[in-house]
Design a protein around this motif. Sequence first.
Motif, mmCIF file in Angstrom:
data_model
loop_
_atom_site.group_PDB
_atom_site.id
_atom_site.type_symbol
_atom_site.label_atom_id
_atom_site.label_comp_id
_atom_site.label_asym_id
_atom_site.label_seq_id
_atom_site.Cartn_x
_atom_site.Cartn_y
_atom_site.Cartn_z
ATOM 1 N N SER A 1 0.830 -1.204 0.000
ATOM 2 C CA SER A 1 0.000 0.000 0.000
ATOM 3 C C SER A 1 0.866 1.256 0.000
ATOM 4 C CB SER A 1 -0.920 0.002 1.226
ATOM 5 O OG SER A 1 -0.153 -0.043 2.396
ATOM 6 N N VAL B 1 3.398 4.191 -1.142
ATOM 7 C CA VAL B 1 3.647 4.908 -2.387
ATOM 8 C C VAL B 1 5.122 5.331 -2.465
ATOM 9 C CG1 VAL B 1 1.321 5.734 -2.811
ATOM 10 C CG2 VAL B 1 2.817 7.055 -1.325
ATOM 11 N N PRO C 1 -4.755 -0.362 -4.106
ATOM 12 C CA PRO C 1 -5.552 -1.595 -4.206
ATOM 13 C C PRO C 1 -5.306 -2.340 -5.518
ATOM 14 C CG PRO C 1 -6.897 0.315 -4.734
ATOM 15 C CD PRO C 1 -5.553 0.834 -4.342
ATOM 16 N N TRP D 1 6.766 8.222 6.224
ATOM 17 C CA TRP D 1 6.637 6.778 6.031
ATOM 18 C C TRP D 1 5.274 6.292 6.533
ATOM 19 C CZ3 TRP D 1 7.635 2.622 3.648
ATOM 20 C CH2 TRP D 1 7.414 1.370 4.237
ATOM 21 N N SER E 1 2.770 7.370 4.056
ATOM 22 C CA SER E 1 2.882 6.630 2.812
ATOM 23 C C SER E 1 2.372 5.200 2.948
ATOM 24 C CB SER E 1 4.338 6.625 2.368
ATOM 25 O OG SER E 1 4.578 5.582 1.488
ATOM 26 N N HIS E 2 2.640 4.592 4.073
ATOM 27 C CA HIS E 2 2.275 3.188 4.187
ATOM 28 C C HIS E 2 1.134 2.924 5.162
ATOM 29 C CE1 HIS E 2 2.338 -1.050 4.470
ATOM 30 N NE2 HIS E 2 2.682 -1.017 5.742
ATOM 31 N N ARG F 1 -2.089 4.725 4.348
ATOM 32 C CA ARG F 1 -2.629 4.328 3.053
ATOM 33 C C ARG F 1 -3.141 2.887 3.052
ATOM 34 N NH1 ARG F 1 -1.755 2.653 -1.960
ATOM 35 N NH2 ARG F 1 -2.924 3.806 -3.553
ATOM 36 N N ALA F 2 -2.704 2.069 3.994
ATOM 37 C CA ALA F 2 -3.128 0.655 4.002
ATOM 38 C C ALA F 2 -4.652 0.518 4.120
ATOM 39 C CB ALA F 2 -2.409 -0.108 5.105
ATOM 40 N N ALA G 1 -6.287 1.877 0.957
ATOM 41 C CA ALA G 1 -6.190 0.963 -0.188
ATOM 42 C C ALA G 1 -7.245 -0.133 -0.068
ATOM 43 C CB ALA G 1 -4.785 0.364 -0.264
ATOM 44 N N VAL H 1 -2.488 11.772 0.290
ATOM 45 C CA VAL H 1 -1.434 10.933 0.872
ATOM 46 C C VAL H 1 -0.239 10.854 -0.081
ATOM 47 C CG1 VAL H 1 -0.828 8.618 1.635
ATOM 48 C CG2 VAL H 1 -3.028 9.594 2.285
ATOM 49 N N ARG H 2 -0.529 10.685 -1.362
ATOM 50 C CA ARG H 2 0.562 10.605 -2.343
ATOM 51 C C ARG H 2 1.377 11.903 -2.385
ATOM 52 N NH1 ARG H 2 0.109 6.538 -6.281
ATOM 53 N NH2 ARG H 2 -1.721 5.229 -5.909
ATOM 54 N N ALA I 1 3.579 12.103 0.618
ATOM 55 C CA ALA I 1 4.682 11.149 0.509
ATOM 56 C C ALA I 1 5.729 11.625 -0.490
ATOM 57 C CB ALA I 1 4.146 9.775 0.114
ATOM 58 N N GLU J 1 9.609 12.695 0.411
ATOM 59 C CA GLU J 1 10.698 11.835 -0.066
ATOM 60 C C GLU J 1 11.936 12.644 -0.419
ATOM 61 O OE1 GLU J 1 9.938 9.161 -3.358
ATOM 62 O OE2 GLU J 1 8.650 7.945 -2.083
#
Lengths: 127, 331
Positions: free
Chosen positions: A88, A90, A111, B274, B277-278, B281-282, B285, B321-322, B325, B329
């Motif tokens: 998940s 990015v 997803p 982090w 990003s993860h 987002r989990a 998703a 979120v993107r 992230a 970065e």
Amino acid sequence: MEENLIVIDDDEIALKILQRMINIINPSISLMTFVSGLEAIRHLKSKKHKKPPFILVDFHLKDVNEWEILEELESLPEYHSKVFIISSSVNSELPFQSRRFKSVAGFIQKPITFETLKSINQKISEN
Amino acid sequence: MKKDEKPYSILVIEDNLGDYVIIEEYLSEYILNLRTTQVESFKKASEYLENENSYDLVFLDLSLPDKSGEELVLEITKRADGIPVVVLTGFADLEFGTKSLALGASDYLVKDNLSPAVLYKSILYNIQRVNFISELRESRKKYTDLFQLSPSPILVYDLETLNILDVNESAIETYGFSRTEFLSLNILDIHSEDQIESLPIKEFDFQKINKESPQKRARHLRKKGDFIDVEINPAIVNINNRDAVMIVIKDITENLKYIHKIEEQNQKFREIAWIQSHVVRAPLARMMGLMNLLESVEINPEDQEILNFIRQSADELDQIVRDIASKSENI
């Protein structure tokens, strides 16, 4: 029947979703799921498949480091180019970093879509 | 003969009118715009010097009715305050003439040997000399000020003995050592043990430093016993015919602290990125996956609209979120 797709993901809801999507695309796929990375490794190491299945592995499992699982798979040549990493995240570094493993065939960002599953289904049928 | 056209104002302290007239006459031969003022006593001379300070030169006879000799020279040169004082003596006082120079006079002339040329030359020479001296004094002061008032600490040490030779005010303030304490130290004393090897001590090292990196970092010991991180700019200077090293010091302790803190914060920030990003987002998703699933079944148009709104909201959240992230970065 021997499984032809293994999914390793500790997110059980994600597993359920995937299961149902696969059923829609191709109910004949024999799916085996693991929430534990260690158990999955044990299974892959102990069982000799006639046709080694494709593997979708979540990158951030709780019980095993993501790189460890790939290291283990490196020692099983039958799984080279059979593993898809699902994540998940990015973070743009991950796909790049995972490219050095022979087992890794691709990187799928969650997803998972029907399109992605269809192309995996295609690969399974060609296997 | 062409006369000097520059204006001269000269004070003649002389009680003998005959001598004054001779001086005045002699000078007129060479100088066109001459203004001489005669005073006959020390008292008068003091008043004139105090009230009008625009004389170019003072001629001083050594024996006045109210003061003479050593005391007279001392008092007049003090009051002349930078104006050259030329002492006039008789033969009998020849020895004293030399002594008067030590007392502050710029020159002495023997009265019986006076001539227009001698007087004129003396005027030119002594005025010039005073100008040189004051220029020299000024430029020396300028350099001393540059050194003393520099906001950066500056240390000077002997290249061979490594003894500290000079320090400026800022060094005293920064390091806490007094000037006397500094002058009893050598440059190694203010360095931590592990750094001594990398010091620009030998001339050879020096050239290397200047070539490769003119600035050098070090840790210096302060009187308190703590260390400061410094950047030093070394240069070779010559002091009393000995090679010395002058180092201009920049205290970068605070800067390094800031950098360290910023690095720490960046690390924390990367961790947050982090999580964005993860971890965040989990579940997102997952929701998006569920919507993919929902879209595969037939639903009535009203519910379809609601589904579209949910999908739109999830996509927006995903984009946020993107963005976070990808921005983080780059840190």
